[in-house]
Each structure stands twice: as C-alpha cells, then as structure tokens.
Design a protein around this motif. Structure first.
Motif, PDB file in Angstrom:
ATOM      1  N   HIS A  96      35.122   5.883  43.604  1.00  0.00           N
ATOM      2  CA  HIS A  96      35.481   7.301  43.565  1.00  0.00           C
ATOM      3  C   HIS A  96      34.290   8.206  43.868  1.00  0.00           C
ATOM      4  O   HIS A  96      34.474   9.362  44.257  1.00  0.00           O
ATOM      5  CB  HIS A  96      36.066   7.650  42.187  1.00  0.00           C
ATOM      6  N   GLY A  97      33.071   7.703  43.706  1.00  0.00           N
ATOM      7  CA  GLY A  97      31.885   8.526  43.950  1.00  0.00           C
ATOM      8  C   GLY A  97      31.248   8.293  45.297  1.00  0.00           C
ATOM      9  O   GLY A  97      30.185   8.859  45.587  1.00  0.00           O
ATOM     10  N   VAL A  98      31.879   7.476  46.155  1.00  0.00           N
ATOM     11  CA  VAL A  98      31.267   7.120  47.434  1.00  0.00           C
ATOM     12  C   VAL A  98      31.094   8.332  48.342  1.00  0.00           C
ATOM     13  O   VAL A  98      30.008   8.584  48.875  1.00  0.00           O
ATOM     14  CB  VAL A  98      32.102   6.030  48.145  1.00  0.00           C
ATOM     15  N   LEU A  99      32.163   9.096  48.539  1.00  0.00           N
ATOM     16  CA  LEU A  99      32.090  10.220  49.484  1.00  0.00           C
ATOM     17  C   LEU A  99      31.075  11.259  49.033  1.00  0.00           C
ATOM     18  O   LEU A  99      30.294  11.775  49.849  1.00  0.00           O
ATOM     19  CB  LEU A  99      33.473  10.851  49.650  1.00  0.00           C
ATOM     20  N   SER A 100      31.075  11.588  47.754  1.00  0.00           N
ATOM     21  CA  SER A 100      30.119  12.584  47.261  1.00  0.00           C
ATOM     22  C   SER A 100      28.690  12.078  47.397  1.00  0.00           C
ATOM     23  O   SER A 100      27.773  12.862  47.714  1.00  0.00           O
ATOM     24  CB  SER A 100      30.430  12.939  45.804  1.00  0.00           C
ATOM     25  N   GLY A 128      44.002   2.889  47.474  1.00  0.00           N
ATOM     26  CA  GLY A 128      45.197   3.698  47.289  1.00  0.00           C
ATOM     27  C   GLY A 128      44.954   5.179  47.131  1.00  0.00           C
ATOM     28  O   GLY A 128      45.795   5.885  46.559  1.00  0.00           O
ATOM     29  N   GLU A 129      43.825   5.676  47.648  1.00  0.00           N
ATOM     30  CA  GLU A 129      43.512   7.097  47.568  1.00  0.00           C
ATOM     31  C   GLU A 129      43.195   7.668  48.949  1.00  0.00           C
ATOM     32  O   GLU A 129      42.120   8.227  49.176  1.00  0.00           O
ATOM     33  CB  GLU A 129      42.314   7.320  46.624  1.00  0.00           C
ATOM     34  N   PRO A 130      44.114   7.540  49.903  1.00  0.00           N
ATOM     35  CA  PRO A 130      43.818   8.044  51.251  1.00  0.00           C
ATOM     36  C   PRO A 130      43.632   9.551  51.301  1.00  0.00           C
ATOM     37  O   PRO A 130      42.925  10.071  52.174  1.00  0.00           O
ATOM     38  CB  PRO A 130      45.044   7.607  52.066  1.00  0.00           C
ATOM     39  N   ALA A 131      44.253  10.282  50.367  1.00  0.00           N
ATOM     40  CA  ALA A 131      44.141  11.743  50.373  1.00  0.00           C
ATOM     41  C   ALA A 131      42.703  12.205  50.178  1.00  0.00           C
ATOM     42  O   ALA A 131      42.349  13.316  50.595  1.00  0.00           O
ATOM     43  CB  ALA A 131      45.040  12.332  49.289  1.00  0.00           C
ATOM     44  N   ALA A 132      41.878  11.364  49.545  1.00  0.00           N
ATOM     45  CA  ALA A 132      40.482  11.742  49.317  1.00  0.00           C
ATOM     46  C   ALA A 132      39.716  11.922  50.618  1.00  0.00           C
ATOM     47  O   ALA A 132      38.707  12.630  50.657  1.00  0.00           O
ATOM     48  CB  ALA A 132      39.795  10.687  48.443  1.00  0.00           C
ATOM     49  N   MET A 133      40.199  11.281  51.700  1.00  0.00           N
ATOM     50  CA  MET A 133      39.506  11.362  52.983  1.00  0.00           C
ATOM     51  C   MET A 133      40.208  12.297  53.973  1.00  0.00           C
ATOM     52  O   MET A 133      39.740  12.440  55.100  1.00  0.00           O
ATOM     53  CB  MET A 133      39.398   9.970  53.604  1.00  0.00           C
ATOM     54  N   THR A 220      52.967   3.527  38.177  1.00  0.00           N
ATOM     55  CA  THR A 220      53.169   2.409  39.091  1.00  0.00           C
ATOM     56  C   THR A 220      52.443   2.623  40.394  1.00  0.00           C
ATOM     57  O   THR A 220      51.967   1.674  41.019  1.00  0.00           O
ATOM     58  CB  THR A 220      54.670   2.224  39.368  1.00  0.00           C
ATOM     59  N   ALA A 221      52.325   3.885  40.833  1.00  0.00           N
ATOM     60  CA  ALA A 221      51.681   4.162  42.114  1.00  0.00           C
ATOM     61  C   ALA A 221      50.221   3.779  42.088  1.00  0.00           C
ATOM     62  O   ALA A 221      49.626   3.501  43.122  1.00  0.00           O
ATOM     63  CB  ALA A 221      51.831   5.642  42.458  1.00  0.00           C
ATOM     64  N   ALA A 222      49.625   3.802  40.899  1.00  0.00           N
ATOM     65  CA  ALA A 222      48.213   3.453  40.808  1.00  0.00           C
ATOM     66  C   ALA A 222      47.987   1.959  40.756  1.00  0.00           C
ATOM     67  O   ALA A 222      46.866   1.486  40.832  1.00  0.00           O
ATOM     68  CB  ALA A 222      47.600   4.094  39.547  1.00  0.00           C
ATOM     69  N   HIS A 223      49.077   1.180  40.630  1.00  0.00           N
ATOM     70  CA  HIS A 223      48.962  -0.272  40.531  1.00  0.00           C
ATOM     71  C   HIS A 223      48.671  -0.868  41.903  1.00  0.00           C
ATOM     72  O   HIS A 223      49.213  -0.439  42.901  1.00  0.00           O
ATOM     73  CB  HIS A 223      50.268  -0.854  39.973  1.00  0.00           C
ATOM     74  N   PRO A 224      47.793  -1.887  41.994  1.00  0.00           N
ATOM     75  CA  PRO A 224      47.465  -2.486  43.285  1.00  0.00           C
ATOM     76  C   PRO A 224      48.670  -3.002  44.035  1.00  0.00           C
ATOM     77  O   PRO A 224      48.698  -2.976  45.263  1.00  0.00           O
ATOM     78  CB  PRO A 224      46.520  -3.633  42.902  1.00  0.00           C
ATOM     79  N   VAL A 225      49.704  -3.509  43.323  1.00  0.00           N
ATOM     80  CA  VAL A 225      50.873  -4.039  44.010  1.00  0.00           C
ATOM     81  C   VAL A 225      51.566  -2.935  44.800  1.00  0.00           C
ATOM     82  O   VAL A 225      52.049  -3.154  45.902  1.00  0.00           O
ATOM     83  CB  VAL A 225      51.836  -4.688  42.993  1.00  0.00           C
ATOM     84  N   SER A 226      51.630  -1.712  44.228  1.00  0.00           N
ATOM     85  CA  SER A 226      52.259  -0.603  44.925  1.00  0.00           C
ATOM     86  C   SER A 226      51.475  -0.234  46.168  1.00  0.00           C
ATOM     87  O   SER A 226      52.037   0.102  47.199  1.00  0.00           O
ATOM     88  CB  SER A 226      52.360   0.603  43.989  1.00  0.00           C
ATOM     89  N   THR A 227      50.154  -0.253  46.060  1.00  0.00           N
ATOM     90  CA  THR A 227      49.314   0.027  47.226  1.00  0.00           C
ATOM     91  C   THR A 227      49.564  -0.996  48.308  1.00  0.00           C
ATOM     92  O   THR A 227      49.716  -0.668  49.490  1.00  0.00           O
ATOM     93  CB  THR A 227      47.829  -0.006  46.808  1.00  0.00           C
ATOM     94  N   LYS A 228      49.639  -2.255  47.912  1.00  0.00           N
ATOM     95  CA  LYS A 228      49.898  -3.302  48.900  1.00  0.00           C
ATOM     96  C   LYS A 228      51.283  -3.139  49.505  1.00  0.00           C
ATOM     97  O   LYS A 228      51.480  -3.352  50.699  1.00  0.00           O
ATOM     98  CB  LYS A 228      49.764  -4.673  48.227  1.00  0.00           C
ATOM     99  N   GLY A 229      52.245  -2.710  48.696  1.00  0.00           N
ATOM    100  CA  GLY A 229      53.585  -2.525  49.227  1.00  0.00           C
ATOM    101  C   GLY A 229      53.636  -1.452  50.290  1.00  0.00           C
ATOM    102  O   GLY A 229      54.345  -1.595  51.292  1.00  0.00           O
ATOM    103  N   ALA A 230      52.874  -0.375  50.119  1.00  0.00           N
ATOM    104  CA  ALA A 230      52.854   0.690  51.128  1.00  0.00           C
ATOM    105  C   ALA A 230      52.281   0.183  52.431  1.00  0.00           C
ATOM    106  O   ALA A 230      52.779   0.487  53.515  1.00  0.00           O
ATOM    107  CB  ALA A 230      52.041   1.866  50.604  1.00  0.00           C
ATOM    108  N   VAL A 231      51.213  -0.620  52.336  1.00  0.00           N
ATOM    109  CA  VAL A 231      50.613  -1.171  53.555  1.00  0.00           C
ATOM    110  C   VAL A 231      51.573  -2.150  54.223  1.00  0.00           C
ATOM    111  O   VAL A 231      51.675  -2.207  55.456  1.00  0.00           O
ATOM    112  CB  VAL A 231      49.279  -1.872  53.217  1.00  0.00           C
TER     113      VAL A 231
END
Length: 312
Positions: A96-100, A128-133, A220-231
């Motif tokens: 979470h601190g990479v961009l800053s 699972g945080e594409p909005a950050a970029m 649930t959206a924060a769960h890795p399985v949900s992130t994988k499901g979107a991909v």
C-alpha cells in the motif's frame, strides 16, 4: 507475497549488470553505489531478508542525492534501487505504500520511468486495488514527454487491461483507445483487439446477475479468491475472443493458434491456478471445453480425411 511479484524478478538483471554498460570511468561514489545495489539484490534474492534489502535501497537513494545529478548513471541507479525497493515492500506485504514511496524519489508522477510504472500497475492489480493507480497512470500517460519513452505502449496496455477494464470504466477505456494516447501506444490491430476486450467485458457485466456482483466495499471483495475471480472473468473473455477469431479464420491460422496457446500459458503462469481450490473448478471446466472445441476445429478435418483413406 513472493508469488505476487515473481513476474518482476527478471528486472534485477539490468541492476546487476550496470557496470558492463556504463562507459564513463568509475568514481569512488559510483563504486559505492554498485556495492550497495549488489548488496540489496543479494539480500532480496538470496537471503530473503526483505527489510534489510529495502533499507539498503533507501540508503542508496539518499546517497544518490549527494552525487552529481548531471551524471547519467544517477538515473540508472535510482531506477534500479526503486525496482528492488518495490519488490522488497511487496514481499513485506507493505504494497500500500509503494506508490507514495516511489513519488518521494521522483517528486512528480510524470518523471517516473516506464518500467517502474509498469511494476506499480501490476502490483496494485495483483492485490486487488487497481483504483490506486487510476489517476497516477492517467497523468503519466498524458504527459507529452512520456509518449517518446521506451515502454510507453506497455504502460498504456497494462493501464487498460489491469485498471480501466477491471473497474468497469468503459467510457474512459474507449477514450484511451481512440484518443491521442491510443494512437501513439497501439497499432490499428492492437486498437481493434483492445476494443474487442472492452466489449467482451461489457457483455460479461450485462450477463452477470446483479445479485451475484460483488460490492467493492464488501469483505468478500478483499479476499484473494475474489480478486482471482475477477481476473479469471477477464481472461476467459479474452480466450473466447481468440477462439472465435480462430473459427473465423479457419484451422490453418497458425499465428492465431499460437496466440490462443500463449494466452492459456500466460494465465497459468500469471495466476498459478491451484486445481485443489473449489473456486477453480468452474474455470478448469470451461477451459477444458474451450480446448476441446479448438482441438476439434484444428484437427477434425485431418482425422476425417485419415479415416476415409483407411476405408479406401
């Protein structure tokens, strides 16, 4: 977190071979930079001491501020330290601190090198945080000086596939493809394929029942399985697109078969799908059906001809 950044591990190669491409004579400060860079890479890749690796990168970046900024090697060192630092932060689960942190080094978004922008987009997409970029990548792509940078097209492609499409920003995606950025970043064929991907995603959203869509604010959206499901949904749409193109062009299109196979292999490498996970069953079944259909399309005429020759 090591899986999340494994695709970026090859970026260490340029960092460890800078001495072979730098023509100016080495000064004591430059030699010290090489030593620190090599030490950070060793701590990261060999000893797996990610905190020490990050601290070494931080010290190296601080030392660079005292070097002659006119030296062309400063930019190379800064990029190399940032690449290693990003990987170390990811391994420490401090993504979470990479961009800053990157912005602290370059001060302005427009000055961030293309390679680092690519890493940031991929990292925030994987967690699972594409909005950050979204804003950062948009500003970077619309900077005129960056349009001439090596890797500009790759940043635009990653921004489209890993930020705009997952967030469902159809209008912005179409504007990117058809606008000035798209005309610079993509060829005509690439723009058409990008449009097809956006349309596929829009169709997926329309076909998905509203009660099955996951709210971004839900646990649930924060769960890795949900992130994988979107991909999975995005890659499934791309695979269907490639398969339809294969049907339209006939079984003799060797290049499209290679593209289809490459898409499947990239999926397996990118997600490292675990067949034991219940969330994987539906995808494996659909993938198997697609492969069977492609196999019949490619080789059914051959088998039929062979059977007829045997009968004769």
């Amino acid at each position: 977190m090591s899986e999340k950044m494994s695709s970026c591990s090859t970026s260490l190669a340029p960092a460890r071979s800078l001495s072979s491409v730098c023509s100016p004579p080495l000064t004591s400060s430059v030699t010290q930079m090489f030593i620190m860079l090599d030490s950070a890479a060793e701590q990261l890749m060999v000893h797996k001491d990610f905190q020490v690796a990050f601290d070494t990168c931080d010290r190296g970046l601080e030392s660079l501020a005292n070097m002659d900024q006119e030296d062309s090697r400063c930019g190379e060192f800064k990029a190399a330290f940032c690449i290693l630092g990003i990987q170390a932060l990811a391994e420490l689960n401090q993504w979470h601190g990479v961009l800053s942190w990157v912005l602290q080094q370059y001060e302005h978004l427009e000055k961030i090198p293309a390679k680092i922008m690519q890493m940031c987009v991929l990292l925030y997409s994987k967690v699972g945080e594409p909005a950050a970029m979204q804003e950062a990548a948009r500003v970077w792509l619309h900077c005129p000086s960056n349009s001439r940078a090596t890797g500009f097209g790759t940043v635009a492609e990653l921004y489209l596939l890993h930020v705009l499409v997952p967030l469902g920003l159809r209008d912005e995606a179409l504007e990117l493809i058809g606008g000035e950025v798209g005309s610079i970043a993509f060829t005509e064929d690439q723009r058409q394929m990008a449009l097809d991907v956006v349309e596929e995603q829009e169709q997926e959203n329309l076909e998905s029942p509203p009660n099955l869509r996951i709210s971004p604010d839900s646990d649930t959206a924060a769960h890795p399985v949900s992130t994988k499901g979107a991909v999975i949904h995005r890659l499934e749409a791309m695979l269907r697109f490639f398969y339809r193109k294969l049907l339209l062009t006939g079984s003799g299109s060797f290049s499209l078969r290679r593209v289809f196979l490459a898409a499947v292999l990239l999926y397996m490498l990118f997600l490292r799908l675990d067949p034991a996970l219940p969330s994987s069953f539906m995808w494996i079944s659909k993938l198997l059906q697609l492969l069977k259909q492609m196999w019949r399309t490619m080789f059914a005429p051959y088998h039929q001809a062979l059977a007829q020759s045997k009968e004769l």
